[in-house]
Motif scaffolding. Structure first.
Motif, short mmCIF file in Angstrom:
data_model
loop_
_atom_site.label_atom_id
_atom_site.label_comp_id
_atom_site.label_asym_id
_atom_site.label_seq_id
_atom_site.Cartn_x
_atom_site.Cartn_y
_atom_site.Cartn_z
N GLY A 42 0.81 -1.21 0.00
CA GLY A 42 0.00 0.00 0.00
C GLY A 42 0.84 1.26 0.00
N ALA A 43 1.92 1.26 0.79
CA ALA A 43 2.80 2.43 0.82
C ALA A 43 3.47 2.64 -0.53
CB ALA A 43 3.85 2.26 1.92
N LEU A 44 3.87 1.54 -1.18
CA LEU A 44 4.50 1.64 -2.50
C LEU A 44 3.51 2.19 -3.53
CD1 LEU A 44 6.98 1.11 -4.26
CD2 LEU A 44 6.12 -1.22 -4.62
N ALA A 45 2.26 1.69 -3.48
CA ALA A 45 1.25 2.17 -4.43
C ALA A 45 0.94 3.65 -4.21
CB ALA A 45 -0.02 1.33 -4.28
N LEU A 46 0.83 4.06 -2.94
CA LEU A 46 0.58 5.46 -2.64
C LEU A 46 1.72 6.35 -3.12
CD1 LEU A 46 -0.99 5.85 0.94
CD2 LEU A 46 -1.79 6.88 -1.20
N THR A 47 2.94 5.89 -2.89
CA THR A 47 4.11 6.66 -3.32
C THR A 47 4.16 6.77 -4.84
OG1 THR A 47 5.32 5.93 -1.35
CG2 THR A 47 6.62 6.84 -3.16
N ALA A 48 3.84 5.66 -5.52
CA ALA A 48 3.83 5.69 -6.99
C ALA A 48 2.78 6.67 -7.50
CB ALA A 48 3.56 4.28 -7.53
N TYR A 49 1.61 6.66 -6.87
CA TYR A 49 0.57 7.59 -7.30
C TYR A 49 0.99 9.04 -7.03
CZ TYR A 49 -3.86 10.12 -7.40
OH TYR A 49 -4.84 11.02 -7.66
N GLY A 50 1.54 9.28 -5.83
CA GLY A 50 1.99 10.63 -5.51
C GLY A 50 3.11 11.09 -6.43
N GLY A 51 4.04 10.19 -6.74
CA GLY A 51 5.13 10.54 -7.65
C GLY A 51 4.63 10.85 -9.04
N TRP A 52 3.64 10.07 -9.52
CA TRP A 52 3.06 10.33 -10.82
C TRP A 52 2.37 11.70 -10.85
CZ3 TRP A 52 -2.42 10.14 -12.04
CH2 TRP A 52 -2.68 10.35 -13.39
N GLN A 53 1.63 12.02 -9.78
CA GLN A 53 0.97 13.32 -9.70
C GLN A 53 2.00 14.45 -9.68
OE1 GLN A 53 -2.41 14.27 -9.63
NE2 GLN A 53 -2.64 12.17 -10.37
N MET A 54 3.12 14.24 -9.02
CA MET A 54 4.15 15.26 -8.99
C MET A 54 4.76 15.45 -10.37
SD MET A 54 5.95 17.56 -7.52
CE MET A 54 5.88 17.47 -5.73
N VAL A 55 4.99 14.35 -11.10
CA VAL A 55 5.51 14.46 -12.46
C VAL A 55 4.54 15.25 -13.34
CG1 VAL A 55 6.07 13.17 -14.55
CG2 VAL A 55 6.91 12.38 -12.34
N TRP B 178 7.92 7.85 3.25
CA TRP B 178 8.05 7.76 4.70
C TRP B 178 6.69 7.93 5.37
CZ3 TRP B 178 10.65 6.15 8.63
CH2 TRP B 178 10.51 6.76 9.89
N ILE B 179 5.94 8.95 4.97
CA ILE B 179 4.64 9.17 5.60
C ILE B 179 3.61 8.18 5.07
CG2 ILE B 179 5.13 11.60 6.07
CD1 ILE B 179 3.29 12.33 3.75
N ALA B 180 3.79 7.69 3.85
CA ALA B 180 2.87 6.67 3.31
C ALA B 180 2.98 5.38 4.09
CB ALA B 180 3.16 6.43 1.83
N LEU B 181 4.18 5.00 4.46
CA LEU B 181 4.38 3.79 5.26
C LEU B 181 3.74 3.93 6.63
CD1 LEU B 181 5.76 1.01 5.32
CD2 LEU B 181 7.78 2.12 6.26
N ALA B 182 3.89 5.11 7.25
CA ALA B 182 3.25 5.35 8.55
C ALA B 182 1.73 5.30 8.40
CB ALA B 182 3.68 6.70 9.10
N PHE B 183 1.21 5.78 7.28
CA PHE B 183 -0.23 5.80 7.04
C PHE B 183 -0.79 4.38 6.91
CE2 PHE B 183 -3.48 5.69 3.60
CZ PHE B 183 -4.53 6.26 4.31
N THR B 184 -0.19 3.55 6.06
CA THR B 184 -0.71 2.20 5.87
C THR B 184 -0.54 1.35 7.14
OG1 THR B 184 1.43 1.57 4.88
CG2 THR B 184 -0.35 2.21 3.39
N SER B 185 0.55 1.57 7.88
CA SER B 185 0.73 0.85 9.14
C SER B 185 -0.32 1.27 10.16
CB SER B 185 2.14 1.10 9.68
OG SER B 185 2.38 0.36 10.86
N ALA B 186 -0.64 2.57 10.20
CA ALA B 186 -1.66 3.05 11.13
C ALA B 186 -3.04 2.52 10.76
CB ALA B 186 -1.67 4.58 11.14
N LEU B 187 -3.34 2.41 9.47
CA LEU B 187 -4.61 1.83 9.05
C LEU B 187 -4.73 0.39 9.53
CD1 LEU B 187 -5.32 3.03 5.39
CD2 LEU B 187 -6.72 3.43 7.42
#
Length: 721
Positions: A70-83, A109-118
């Motif tokens: 989940g953290a990897l998918a979130l980061t990929a989506y965020g990175g794509w949006q930034m591009v 870093w914050i995506a990993l904390a988010f999915t772990s908190a969920l």
């Protein structure tokens, strides 16, 4: 029980002396039972040496897939949006690509904390019972309290309160108590001995309470625990390691011992300590955040770690023989800060004991485990500097042979936690350069398609959406923790009701946002210091509530304020939009001095406490163990353990002086022919002194320690007029 009026220090030691004491043991200690603790090889590992589990362990693959996938998918989506955000005018420039890379690193870093908190939130929605108190035990546990120049009144109050609580369970005979001193200050050392003798006198001759002082604090806390293991480890099945500010209820201690008994494959079982007894503004922020948001984070960590967990160095029980066989820490090659003794030893000990086949996990639902926290932003920064060096040292350990993949992830997370701040700072700098480039660079009339000029610019709509996504991911763990707290009626009412809990969360978020820029710059500076080869010391942690002199605050934060003013002026000159975007960071830096001053103010914290803001359930209904420890601290303080000069105390009480010399281990006196300059100077000065006041004036701290370690010189001190 014998009162302290009817028993002398010498009698205490006589009664404490074992009938068949081992020759190497000093008075006041049990017979030694050495346990070998070989230094581990990080480059080589023989899998055949692993402990063979008695039953197969289940690996939480689904939980790990959710958290990391989940953290990897979130980061990929965020990175794509930034591009997409930076590619409005065509192919991204070098600076824009740098911004994308930095964003992905920090967002992950914050995506990993988010999915772990969920995951933790889902776990806590299932109501489970905490471990029950057992009816009996068959093993022996040593409870270890390492101390290093601590407030003696509170330390021994905590030991006494916990000892009483364990005895009240009816299973006290299964536990022995050790105060392991590494104190290097003469007054602290003698204060500890006075408090120990006083407590032994009141507990009586059958008390299983012991005190040991090391001459040199070699390898610091890890060496302190290692010294216990190699001298007495063979006597105990388990050891429960505390910090000087730790408190644990009797049922919690017994439940940990029972859990270790019930699981023959467990190497370390960690608890979740809650912060209590904090009253300054900053400490109350930490206390509230740990109590409201901490359980969600801990539950998620426990769920995906499973039996491949981590160890935080205190409030945890350890299988002694497993620890001795696998946790002898080597010195890292080279000089500090990356070489030498491993500062953050707890992570490495968890890694090595897991490598040896033993399970490491957390009982996050076990109640009754407590600790305290530093009182101000500067105090946290001092501790954090040491932690930063320790975690960055793990870059030398993460590749060690035989480590479990989850262990390597723990190391990577710890390293990333300290690299995040300089990465965020660098991302901010790159963002400023891009806005400056946009404001000053002429449009490229030839690089675009057709005949339209190409301006280097951002997509403002996508940028706003990306900012919203980042804030949502960043704040979601706090919102999930708040929801869990509001679902528990008793806890919600104890915190002042729904309205006050929500308002407290808003206050915490606001104040944390102001502190965050200062913390970012401090951590970035710490990382830079470490990369430049500057070692940190190991100063004793300040635990009491209290403010720091304003001149020290100005000295520490003056350059932060200047940085904020310069950044704000530059941002405003470049573009008003940039200034508005950076305003939270600028405001935090400009206000660094008053924020740091306010963080350590007891009055501000108590004002919020009176209004039941930043309140916790443990504050409304203090745990019985904390109430008892507080009362005992007040009593010990009144007895003046911490307020006395060591030399005067020994001179005024010959029984104390005699007890002190009897507690010195054999061989502590100077060998013939070995000249110790400090001891020689102390001997010369005491030979000329006529009164103890002259000795106090003439001796340096090092000479005082030399005197206290020499039976002959202590005897001369006592004989002075």
């Amino acid at each position: 029980m014998k009162s302290d009026e009817t028993i002398s220090h010498s009698q205490v030691l006589s009664e404490a002396e074992p009938e068949t004491a081992a020759p190497a043991s000093a008075f006041g200690l049990p017979p030694e039972a050495p346990l070998a603790m070989p230094v581990q090889n990080l480059a080589h590992w023989d899998p055949a040496a692993r402990h063979r589990p008695s039953r197969p362990a289940r690996t939480p693959w689904l939980a790990r897939l959710w958290v990391f996938g989940g953290a990897l998918a979130l980061t990929a989506y965020g990175g794509w949006q930034m591009v997409e955000t930076v590619s409005v005018s065509g192919s991204p420039t070098g600076l824009q690509l740098a911004l994308v890379v930095l964003f992905c690193l920090t967002f992950s870093w914050i995506a990993l904390a988010f999915t772990s908190a969920l995951l933790g939130f889902a776990v806590l929605l299932r109501r489970e019972r905490a471990p029950a108190i057992p009816a009996g035990l068959s093993t022996r546990t040593a409870i270890l309290m390492p101390v290093y120049n601590e407030a003696t009144a509170r330390t021994f109050a905590g030991v006494e309160a916990m000892q009483e609580a364990v005895e009240a369970t009816g299973l006290g005979r299964h536990f022995d108590w050790f105060v392991l001193s590494d104190s290097t200050q003469p007054d602290a050392w003698i204060a500890e001995e006075r408090a120990f003798l006083d407590l032994r006198a009141r507990l009586g001759p059958d008390a299983r309470l012991y005190y040991r002082h090391r001459l040199k604090n070699h390898h610091r806390k890890a060496g302190n625990i290692g010294d216990f293991v190699t001298r007495w480890g063979g006597r105990y099945d388990h050891m429960l390691v505390l910090d000087a500010d730790s408190l644990m209820s009797g049922p919690a201690i017994v439940a940990l011992a029972a859990a270790m008994e019930a699981d023959p494959d467990a190497g370390i079982i960690q608890t979740l300590p809650l912060i209590i007894n904090r009253n300054t503004l900053f400490a109350r922020l930490q206390q509230f955040a740990a109590r409201i948001y901490g359980p969600v984070i801990a539950a998620g960590l426990a769920a995906w770690s499973g039996r491949d967990g981590n160890y935080w160095g205190h409030n945890a029980i350890i299988r002694t023989r497993a620890f001795a066989g696998s946790c002898g820490l080597p010195d890292l090659p080279g000089k500090p800060p990356f070489g030498g003794h491993i500062l953050s030893h707890d992570f490495v000990e968890a890694a090595l004991i897991r490598r040896a086949g033993w399970a490491v996990y957390m009982l996050h639902r076990l109640e009754g485990s407590y600790e305290e926290s530093p009182p101000s932003l500067i105090d946290v920064a001092v501790r954090d500097r040491r932690w930063a060096q320790g975690n960055l040292q793990h870059a030398r350990v993460i590749g060690a042979a035989g480590l479990h993949p989850a262990t390597r992830q723990h190391f990577a997370t710890g390293i990333a936690g300290y690299l995040a701040s300089p990465l965020w700072l660098l991302q901010l700098v790159v963002g400023i350069l891009l806005v400056l480039q946009t404001a000053t660079e002429r449009p490229d009339y030839f690089g675009g398609a057709g005949f339209s000029p190409v301006f280097p610019r951002f997509d403002p709509v996508r940028a706003l959406q990306l900012f919203g996504l980042t804030m949502a991911v960043l704040l979601a763990p706090k919102l999930l923790g708040l929801i869990v707290a509001l679902r528990h009626g008793a806890a919600r009412l104890a915190c002042g009701g729904t309205g006050r809990v929500i308002l407290s969360s808003l206050v915490e978020i606001l104040l944390s946002a102001l502190v965050a820029p200062v913390a970012m710059v401090i951590q970035s500076s710490s990382v830079m210091d470490i990369l430049l080869g500057r070692d940190t010391g190991w100063n004793p942690q300040r635990r009491d509530d209290g403010s720091i002199p304003l001149r020290d605050i100005v000295s520490r934060h003056g350059w932060h304020m200047v940085l904020g003013l310069v950044a704000g002026g530059a941002a405003f000159a470049i573009a008003t939009s940039l200034f508005l975007w950076m305003s939270p960071t600028i405001l935090g830096l400009v206000l660094a001095i008053p924020i740091s001053w306010a963080s350590g103010q007891l009055g501000l914290g108590l004002a919020l406490k009176r209004r039941r803001l930043l309140a916790t359930p443990e504050e409304a209904t203090p745990p019985a163990i904390a109430v008892r420890a507080g009362a005992l601290t007040a009593r010990n303080t009144a007895r003046g353990f911490d307020g006395s000069d060591a030399l005067s105390a020994l001179h005024a009480d010959p029984d104390l002086a005699d007890a002190h010399t009897r507690m010195l281990p054999p061989g502590r006196d100077r060998p013939r022919g070995a000249i110790d300059p400090d001891r020689t100077l102390a001997a010369a000065k005491i030979a000329e002194a006529e009164t103890v006041e002259e000795v106090r004036m003439w001796l340096t701290p090092r000479e005082r320690m030399a005197l206290l370690n020499d039976r002959t010189l202590v005897d001369r001190l006592v004989r002075l007029a």
